[in-house]
Design a protein around this motif. Structure first.
Motif, mmCIF file in Angstrom:
data_model
loop_
_atom_site.group_PDB
_atom_site.id
_atom_site.type_symbol
_atom_site.label_atom_id
_atom_site.label_comp_id
_atom_site.label_asym_id
_atom_site.label_seq_id
_atom_site.Cartn_x
_atom_site.Cartn_y
_atom_site.Cartn_z
ATOM 1 N N ASP A 4 0.830 -1.201 0.000
ATOM 2 C CA ASP A 4 0.000 0.000 0.000
ATOM 3 C C ASP A 4 0.865 1.252 0.000
ATOM 4 O O ASP A 4 0.629 2.196 -0.756
ATOM 5 N N LEU A 5 1.869 1.252 0.858
ATOM 6 C CA LEU A 5 2.721 2.425 1.017
ATOM 7 C C LEU A 5 3.596 2.659 -0.207
ATOM 8 O O LEU A 5 3.891 3.799 -0.560
ATOM 9 N N LYS A 6 3.999 1.576 -0.857
ATOM 10 C CA LYS A 6 4.827 1.709 -2.050
ATOM 11 C C LYS A 6 4.046 2.296 -3.224
ATOM 12 O O LYS A 6 4.642 2.718 -4.215
ATOM 13 N N ASN A 7 2.741 2.302 -3.110
ATOM 14 C CA ASN A 7 1.896 2.880 -4.150
ATOM 15 C C ASN A 7 1.105 4.063 -3.605
ATOM 16 O O ASN A 7 -0.074 4.238 -3.917
ATOM 17 N N SER A 8 1.771 4.874 -2.792
ATOM 18 C CA SER A 8 1.074 5.979 -2.145
ATOM 19 C C SER A 8 1.808 7.301 -2.288
ATOM 20 O O SER A 8 3.001 7.336 -2.618
ATOM 21 N N VAL A 9 1.074 8.361 -2.034
ATOM 22 C CA VAL A 9 1.619 9.718 -1.986
ATOM 23 C C VAL A 9 1.179 10.361 -0.682
ATOM 24 O O VAL A 9 0.039 10.182 -0.254
ATOM 25 N N ALA A 10 2.081 11.088 -0.058
ATOM 26 C CA ALA A 10 1.738 11.879 1.121
ATOM 27 C C ALA A 10 1.743 13.346 0.715
ATOM 28 O O ALA A 10 2.694 13.826 0.087
ATOM 29 N N LEU A 11 0.674 14.056 1.050
ATOM 30 C CA LEU A 11 0.579 15.497 0.805
ATOM 31 C C LEU A 11 0.672 16.216 2.140
ATOM 32 O O LEU A 11 -0.103 15.933 3.062
#
Length: 349
Positions: A151-158
């Motif tokens: 999940d985290l490897k396919n995520s973006v944090a804004l």
């Protein structure tokens, strides 16, 4: 409400001393094989979609939300805020506010929004979770296995910290002489938080630069909303310069695949404000919703529940909704300008 008049007076002195969401939701995203599957949002009212408690903010009072969804839901606007447009660009559903996670767990698959109006990288007067605490909550969800490695490897944090730290510092006996060192400490703390998000496994970490403080209605009121306060804008410029340098150093450690991206709110705000007709904006520096006098604010009522604010005839043509926050049309215009920037495209590649 903070004492904004004092804030901008101090900002002006500092600069002299030291430096002398169109109503339609039509933001097109781009699908690539690298497109993120989840969005995690951290920060303040520019991205908060309903986390701030009802007893702490006017964003839960009428006329907030009048354009979308038609009633107040905690967004600091007449409608959508930056998070909504950013998520739309990624072709994701706007992530669920953290405070609602137990009410609609099925929506957590899109990510989650930890942003809380009035907060900053450090503690402010809102009693809300600062940036570090928001990331603590995120880390707990990871430890509870709500989000896995894939999940985290396919995520973006804004990450959006739009200036509450400066407001709080300057209205709680922060000295003019201490402002330069405070900027350094604030950028350093923000950088630590960005690094932490990356270490938790997020693929790309996106951070907003500061908007032009001197163009907010609270600063332009002195000129009858006719011109920006250049001296107040100076603090935004200095902050953004230091943040850009800090993020550049982080990316030098992995030049082939930069993980940290800055979105330039300063220039995109000014692009819209300087050419408002391009985006069907009228009276760009004037807030659509404002108190009838300095002691009142958008959404305020007296003891007899009589409205003590006015609302413009057409929020869809206003850039600013209240004295600090853009309208839905304003955010839409900012994002339209941002779509042509290199930074936004880097998120998808």
């Amino acid at each position: 409400m903070y004492s904004y008049n004092k804030l901008f007076t101090l900002l002006s002195l500092f600069a002299i001393l030291y430096l002398s969401g169109q109503s339609g939701f039509q933001v097109e995203g781009h699908k690539t094989k690298h497109a993120p599957k989840k969005l995690f949002v951290f920060g303040d009212s520019y991205c908060d979609t309903g986390n701030i408690k009802k007893d702490l903010a006017s964003s839960w009072k009428s006329p907030y939300g009048v354009t979308f969804p038609g009633k107040p839901v905690g967004r600091f606007s007449d409608g959508r805020v930056f998070t909504d447009f950013f998520a739309k660009y990624l072709k994701l559903q706007s992530p669920l506010p953290f405070n609602l996670r137990k009410l609609a767990p099925q929506h957590l698959k899109y990510g989650i929004n930890f942003a809380f109006g009035g907060t900053g990288a450090f503690d402010t007067s809102t009693r809300g979770p600062n940036l570090t605490t928001q990331i603590d909550s995120f880390e707990k969800l990871i430890k509870y296995k709500l989000y896995g490695v894939s999940d985290l490897k396919n995520s973006v944090a804004l990450v959006s910290v739009a200036g509450n730290d400066y407001t709080y510092y300057l209205t709680t006996n922060g000295s003019i002489q201490g402002v330069p060192s405070f900027i350094v400490s604030l950028v350093n703390q923000t950088t630590k938080d960005l690094i932490r998000l990356k270490k938790l496994g997020v693929k790309k970490v996106v951070v907003d630069g500061l908007q032009p403080f001197g163009c907010l209605p609270i600063a332009t009121a002195a000129s009858s909303f006719q011109k920006c306060n250049d001296t107040a804008n100076a603090i935004s410029n200095l902050h953004n310069t230091l943040l850009t340098q800090s993020v550049a150093k982080l990316n030098q450690q992995n030049k082939d695949h930069p993980s940290f991206i800055i979105l330039n709110l300063y220039d995109t705000f000014l692009s819209v404000l300087n050419k408002p007709k391009k985006h069907n904006i009228e009276n760009p520096l004037k807030p659509c919703c404002a108190g009838v006098s300095s002691e009142y604010y958008c959404g305020s009522v007296d003891k007899n529940n009589v409205k003590k604010y006015t609302v413009c005839a057409n929020p869809k043509k206003a850039f600013f909704w209240d004295i600090v926050h853009p309208s839905q049309a304003g955010w839409h215009a900012v994002f339209e300008e941002m779509k042509s920037t290199k930074a936004l495209h880097q998120i998808l590649h």
